[in-house]
Design a protein around this motif. Structure first.
Motif, PDB file in Angstrom:
ATOM      1  N   UNK A   1       0.868  -1.173   0.000  1.00 31.91           N
ATOM      2  CA  UNK A   1       0.000   0.000   0.000  1.00 31.91           C
ATOM      3  C   UNK A   1       0.902   1.220   0.000  1.00 31.91           C
ATOM      4  N   UNK A   2       0.902   1.922  -1.107  1.00 30.83           N
ATOM      5  CA  UNK A   2       1.725   3.112  -1.237  1.00 30.83           C
ATOM      6  C   UNK A   2       0.896   4.347  -0.919  1.00 30.83           C
ATOM      7  N   UNK A   3       1.405   5.159  -0.007  1.00 35.39           N
ATOM      8  CA  UNK A   3       0.706   6.368   0.408  1.00 35.39           C
ATOM      9  C   UNK A   3       1.378   7.587  -0.191  1.00 35.39           C
ATOM     10  N   UNK A   4       0.565   8.554  -0.581  1.00 34.74           N
ATOM     11  CA  UNK A   4       1.087   9.828  -1.075  1.00 34.74           C
ATOM     12  C   UNK A   4       0.195  10.945  -0.569  1.00 34.74           C
ATOM     13  N   UNK A   5       0.684  12.159  -0.653  1.00 31.55           N
ATOM     14  CA  UNK A   5      -0.077  13.287  -0.140  1.00 31.55           C
ATOM     15  C   UNK A   5       0.440  13.684   1.229  1.00 31.55           C
ATOM     16  N   UNK A   6      -0.445  13.969   2.156  1.00 30.35           N
ATOM     17  CA  UNK A   6      -0.055  14.442   3.485  1.00 30.35           C
ATOM     18  C   UNK A   6       0.320  13.277   4.392  1.00 30.35           C
ATOM     19  N   UNK A   7       1.293  12.498   3.982  1.00 32.78           N
ATOM     20  CA  UNK A   7       1.629  11.289   4.719  1.00 32.78           C
ATOM     21  C   UNK A   7       2.402  11.553   5.998  1.00 32.78           C
ATOM     22  N   UNK A   8       2.989  12.753   6.160  1.00 31.25           N
ATOM     23  CA  UNK A   8       3.811  12.997   7.328  1.00 31.25           C
ATOM     24  C   UNK A   8       2.988  13.119   8.593  1.00 31.25           C
ATOM     25  N   UNK A   9       1.659  13.195   8.483  1.00 31.47           N
ATOM     26  CA  UNK A   9       0.833  13.320   9.681  1.00 31.47           C
ATOM     27  C   UNK A   9       0.098  12.015   9.996  1.00 31.47           C
ATOM     28  N   UNK A  10       0.556  10.889   9.461  1.00 29.36           N
ATOM     29  CA  UNK A  10      -0.130   9.619   9.707  1.00 29.36           C
ATOM     30  C   UNK A  10       0.158   9.092  11.102  1.00 29.36           C
TER      31      UNK A  10
ATOM     32  N   UNK B   1       4.762   5.667  14.062  1.00 27.73           N
ATOM     33  CA  UNK B   1       5.878   6.218  14.826  1.00 27.73           C
ATOM     34  C   UNK B   1       6.772   5.145  15.429  1.00 27.73           C
ATOM     35  N   UNK B   2       6.164   4.146  16.079  1.00 24.32           N
ATOM     36  CA  UNK B   2       6.997   3.180  16.801  1.00 24.32           C
ATOM     37  C   UNK B   2       6.933   1.759  16.238  1.00 24.32           C
ATOM     38  N   UNK B   3       6.128   1.552  15.198  1.00 29.29           N
ATOM     39  CA  UNK B   3       6.071   0.242  14.574  1.00 29.29           C
ATOM     40  C   UNK B   3       5.276  -0.800  15.313  1.00 29.29           C
ATOM     41  N   UNK B   4       4.522  -0.411  16.334  1.00 28.24           N
ATOM     42  CA  UNK B   4       3.676  -1.378  17.035  1.00 28.24           C
ATOM     43  C   UNK B   4       2.687  -1.994  16.059  1.00 28.24           C
ATOM     44  N   UNK B   5       2.463  -3.291  16.197  1.00 27.45           N
ATOM     45  CA  UNK B   5       1.574  -3.992  15.277  1.00 27.45           C
ATOM     46  C   UNK B   5       0.441  -4.684  16.019  1.00 27.45           C
ATOM     47  N   UNK B   6      -0.661  -4.840  15.330  1.00 29.57           N
ATOM     48  CA  UNK B   6      -1.865  -5.452  15.885  1.00 29.57           C
ATOM     49  C   UNK B   6      -2.484  -6.337  14.812  1.00 29.57           C
ATOM     50  N   UNK B   7      -3.024  -7.478  15.248  1.00 33.10           N
ATOM     51  CA  UNK B   7      -3.564  -8.451  14.291  1.00 33.10           C
ATOM     52  C   UNK B   7      -4.902  -8.995  14.748  1.00 33.10           C
ATOM     53  N   UNK B   8      -5.732  -9.338  13.777  1.00 34.25           N
ATOM     54  CA  UNK B   8      -6.939 -10.093  14.079  1.00 34.25           C
ATOM     55  C   UNK B   8      -6.531 -11.510  14.468  1.00 34.25           C
TER      56      UNK B   8
ATOM     57  N   UNK C   1       9.414   3.478   6.029  1.00 34.06           N
ATOM     58  CA  UNK C   1       9.222   4.906   6.280  1.00 34.06           C
ATOM     59  C   UNK C   1       9.616   5.758   5.085  1.00 34.06           C
ATOM     60  N   UNK C   2      10.730   5.419   4.459  1.00 36.15           N
ATOM     61  CA  UNK C   2      11.235   6.237   3.362  1.00 36.15           C
ATOM     62  C   UNK C   2      10.265   6.249   2.184  1.00 36.15           C
ATOM     63  N   UNK C   3       9.609   5.114   1.945  1.00 37.83           N
ATOM     64  CA  UNK C   3       8.702   5.010   0.808  1.00 37.83           C
ATOM     65  C   UNK C   3       7.257   5.267   1.203  1.00 37.83           C
ATOM     66  N   UNK C   4       7.021   5.503   2.494  1.00 31.70           N
ATOM     67  CA  UNK C   4       5.655   5.657   3.013  1.00 31.70           C
ATOM     68  C   UNK C   4       4.758   4.553   2.469  1.00 31.70           C
ATOM     69  N   UNK C   5       5.248   3.350   2.602  1.00 28.45           N
ATOM     70  CA  UNK C   5       4.538   2.180   2.111  1.00 28.45           C
ATOM     71  C   UNK C   5       4.361   1.185   3.244  1.00 28.45           C
ATOM     72  N   UNK C   6       3.215   0.553   3.277  1.00 28.26           N
ATOM     73  CA  UNK C   6       2.959  -0.495   4.256  1.00 28.26           C
ATOM     74  C   UNK C   6       2.738  -1.803   3.502  1.00 28.26           C
ATOM     75  N   UNK C   7       3.199  -2.886   4.106  1.00 29.28           N
ATOM     76  CA  UNK C   7       3.126  -4.192   3.479  1.00 29.28           C
ATOM     77  C   UNK C   7       2.319  -5.150   4.342  1.00 29.28           C
TER      78      UNK C   7
END
Length: 125
Positions: A22-31, A54-61, A74-80
């Motif tokens: 999931x690639x994010x663009x736009x105002x991503x610095x406030x996520x 900010x800290x990489x904490x993860x949560x799962x179903x 962080x550099x690509x503002x992408x989540x996998x």
């Protein structure tokens, strides 16, 4: 405005793996957080996984714990979303979402203010 674009879906056999992006663009610095949800035909959209930026904490179903893993670049503002041990019941449209607000309810769809268009994952038996 934030734009989210998912990719990586497809058809896979049971037991196989896929990695969604999931690639994010736009105002991503406030996520604050990004998440994955899924929705199968005739069913409600359900929480899959989330990551706090900010800290990489993860949560799962519970249904995906031990099989799926969420991570960020962080550099690509992408989540996998790395999915392993896929089951036919994992078949659904997978959606990326993000929120700028702090929340303790990352599993709720109402928490998120931006959504992607989704990518289809189909697991054959």
């Amino acid at each position: 405005q934030v734009q989210l674009v998912e990719s990586g879906g497809g058809l896979v056999q049971a037991g196989g793996s896929l990695r969604l992006s999931c690639a994010a663009s736009g105002r991503t610095f406030v996520r604050y957080a990004m998440a994955w949800f899924r929705q199968a035909p005739g069913k409600e959209r359900e929480f899959v996984a989330a990551i706090v930026w900010r800290d990489g904490s993860t949560y799962y179903a519970d249904s995906v714990k031990g099989r799926f893993s969420v991570s960020r670049d962080n550099a690509k503002t992408t989540v996998y979303l790395q999915m392993t041990g896929l089951k036919p019941e994992d078949t659904a449209g997978y959606y990326c979402a993000t929120t700028a607000r702090y929340s303790t309810s990352l599993y709720r769809t109402e928490t998120y203010d931006y959504w992607g268009q989704g990518t289809q994952v189909t697991v054959s038996s």
